[in-house]
Design an enzyme around this catalytic site. Structure first.
Site, PDB file in Angstrom:
ATOM      1  N   MET A   1       0.889  -1.055   0.002  1.00  0.00           N
ATOM      2  CA  MET A   1      -0.158  -0.073   0.266  1.00  0.00           C
ATOM      3  C   MET A   1       0.916   1.367   0.005  1.00  0.00           C
ATOM      4  O   MET A   1       1.874   1.304   0.432  1.00  0.00           O
ATOM      5  CB  MET A   1      -1.028  -0.134   1.228  1.00  0.00           C
ATOM      6  CG  MET A   1      -1.903  -1.163   1.430  1.00  0.00           C
ATOM      7  SD  MET A   1      -3.008  -1.255   2.864  1.00  0.00           S
ATOM      8  CE  MET A   1      -3.823   0.300   2.527  1.00  0.00           C
ATOM      9  N   HIS A   2       0.066   2.475  -0.087  1.00  0.00           N
ATOM     10  CA  HIS A   2       0.718   3.838   0.007  1.00  0.00           C
ATOM     11  C   HIS A   2       1.755   4.309  -0.939  1.00  0.00           C
ATOM     12  O   HIS A   2       2.286   5.368  -0.906  1.00  0.00           O
ATOM     13  CB  HIS A   2       1.309   4.055   1.491  1.00  0.00           C
ATOM     14  CG  HIS A   2       0.694   3.306   2.536  1.00  0.00           C
ATOM     15  ND1 HIS A   2      -0.643   3.778   2.851  1.00  0.00           N
ATOM     16  CD2 HIS A   2       0.934   2.176   3.438  1.00  0.00           C
ATOM     17  CE1 HIS A   2      -1.147   2.884   3.802  1.00  0.00           C
ATOM     18  NE2 HIS A   2      -0.220   2.223   4.338  1.00  0.00           N
TER      19      HIS A   2
ATOM     20  N   ASP B   1      -2.544  -4.976   0.409  1.00  0.00           N
ATOM     21  CA  ASP B   1      -1.761  -6.396   1.056  1.00  0.00           C
ATOM     22  C   ASP B   1      -2.554  -7.057   2.258  1.00  0.00           C
ATOM     23  O   ASP B   1      -3.098  -8.204   2.445  1.00  0.00           O
ATOM     24  CB  ASP B   1      -0.420  -6.419   1.110  1.00  0.00           C
ATOM     25  CG  ASP B   1       0.101  -5.292   1.998  1.00  0.00           C
ATOM     26  OD1 ASP B   1      -0.737  -4.370   2.539  1.00  0.00           O
ATOM     27  OD2 ASP B   1       1.278  -5.073   2.009  1.00  0.00           O
TER      28      ASP B   1
END
Length: 484
Positions: free
Chosen positions: A79-80, A235
């Site tokens: 992520m991110h 995830d």
């Protein structure tokens, strides 16, 4: 057949499962991470495509007939990340990853605006996407001026698969631009970053279709088609689907590169003051709360490097059953920390060392310190009203029996160890693909794994670990004061 693609920091994993959800083939390929400056962590998105092609080529060679029968693909990813594209979908700069902390100042500035915590339910952490893009706005204005689309890592892979710019709710919740309650982009938060909704991907639930696999790939991969690509998930949301953690109170603890303690919720109940992540789940009308410690197995990797050893060698030197707290205490904030401190500055430390301390003492202290950090996460979730009475275990660190038993003792919660088999993010991604084309209920598709054993806390050691935990908690303010 169904295909799960899990894009991790170190590479991609492709998992084929049949209509019963049983894995029948897998392949993987690696990617490299660049650290050009302290606190920077980047990847070239072209590596993700190359890794996916390599994994599919391996699957085609070893499981060609099964690959040919794939009906749907699900995606999971770290992520991110900030993948910035121009109007022609050309990548403008390397993707800034989840563990890139250069945007600490931008994160603090955004977090100081009440609307971010109010609408996202989260602190704006330096690792989130919004402060990274704001860093680009300040430090690379020529790049920022060309940004036409901002995609998360797995969604850049989706663009290659389908030709469409789409994301799911769970991954998008980690950008700091999503209204997590309403499950939609927030115009107010985008405006605060000098962005518009036109620069965002469209949104779908993780268990819904996001488009179809391109004809060129159908031909190259030898698939009859058509093939639906599901929304997928970040995830940890995908891992929750792989572990069957869908209903309120269902939870898992993960000992991976970072450590995660996650529990599903059926209501949106944010608690940003606790540094708890409150994100949309990858399935509709469901959320999850999550505490994160940034260096779990990464702490053991660091110690192994310092000792000229390997993590497996360090772990094998320990007994299966701990007899009590280590002779030393380790603060595992070598990459900063998320829950509960929201501190991007590294502040790892050993305390209580003596001349008699040996390598095994350091190893047990590291494992114990990570467990104490996850205890912080558990307490933060409980403070929001989330009821956690047992946890499923996952992640590479759970191969160590000493670490598992230490974790059970520290958390004072039974740990359910799955039987040998597949139950991670790649399976969760495949299940989301299955859900996108199936009439089955999600709870029928995303079942819990068979549990091989349950590790109970050793109540004879409870007081000793509770006392050491209090010492552990006192370290952080002392170290911050000494290094300020």
């Amino acid at each position: 057949m169904y295909l799960g693609l899990d894009l991790g920091t170190s590479g991609i994993r492709a998992l084929l499962v049949n209509e019963s959800g049983m894995p029948i083939g897998e392949a993987s390929a690696s990617s490299d991470v660049s650290h050009p400056h302290p606190g920077w962590s980047e990847q070239d998105p072209a590596q993700w495509i190359a890794a996916c092609e390599a994994a599919i080529t391996e699957l085609k060679a070893n499981h060609g007939s099964e690959l040919r029968a794939v009906r749907a693909i699900g995606l999971s990813g770290h992520m991110h990340g900030a993948t910035l594209l121009d109007k022609d979908h050309k990548v403008l700069r390397p993707c800034m990853l989840w563990n890139d902390t250069r945007s600490a100042q931008e994160a603090q500035q955004l977090d100081s605006q009440d609307r971010f915590r109010t609408l996202t339910g989260n602190i704006v952490f330096p690792g989130f996407t919004a402060p990274k893009v704001d860093w680009v706005r300040v430090h690379e204005p020529d790049v920022f001026s060309q940004v036409a689309k901002i995609l998360l890592p797995k969604d850049y892979l989706r663009l290659w698969l389908t030709g469409d710019c789409v994301s799911d709710m769970s991954d998008s919740a980690g950008t700091a631009w999503l209204d997590v309650d309403k499950r939609n982009w927030s115009g107010a938060l985008l405006d605060a970053c000098q962005l518009t909704e036109d620069q965002m991907p469209s949104l779908v639930e993780g268990s819904e279709s996001s488009g179809g696999l391109r004809a060129e790939l159908l031909s190259d991969w030898g698939i009859e088609g058509p093939v639906i690509v599901a929304g997928g998930g970040g995830d940890n949301a995908a891992a929750a689907c792989g572990l069957g953690c869908l209903q309120a109170g269902d939870g898992f603890v993960s000992l991976g590169t970072s450590g995660v303690l996650l529990a599903a919720t059926d209501t949106y109940a944010p608690a940003p003051e606790k540094a708890v992540h409150s994100f949309c789940h990858a399935i509709p009308n469901t959320w999850f709360q999550m505490g994160v410690t940034l260096a779990a197995t990464d702490s053991l990797n660091w110690l192994a490097k310092i000792c000229g050893s390997t993590p497996a060698e360090l772990a094998s030197a320990l007994p299966e059953m701990p007899t009590g707290p280590s002779s030393a205490t380790f603060l595992p904030y070598i990459s900063g920390e998320r829950t509960p401190h929201n501190d991007a500055s590294p502040s790892g430390v050993f305390a209580g060392l003596s001349v008699g301390a040996e390598q095994a003492d350091l190893t047990s202290a590291v494992m114990e310190g990570v467990a104490f950090s996850l205890k912080d996460c558990l307490n933060a979730l409980r403070a929001t009203g989330t009821n956690v009475t047992s946890l499923i275990t996952t992640g590479g660190g759970t191969r160590s029996r000493f670490w598992l038993n230490t974790l059970a003792n520290v958390l004072d919660v039974p740990l359910q160890v799955p039987a040998k088999g597949e139950f991670g993010a790649a399976l969760g991604a495949a299940r989301l693909g299955m859900a996108a084309v199936s009439d089955q209920a999600l709870t029928e598709i995303m079942t819990k794994p068979e549990i091989a054993e349950t590790i109970e806390p050793n109540t004879d050691l409870s007081d000793a670990y509770a006392a050491r935990y209090e010492q552990f908690k006192s370290l952080y303010p002392a170290v911050k004061s000494a290094t300020a």
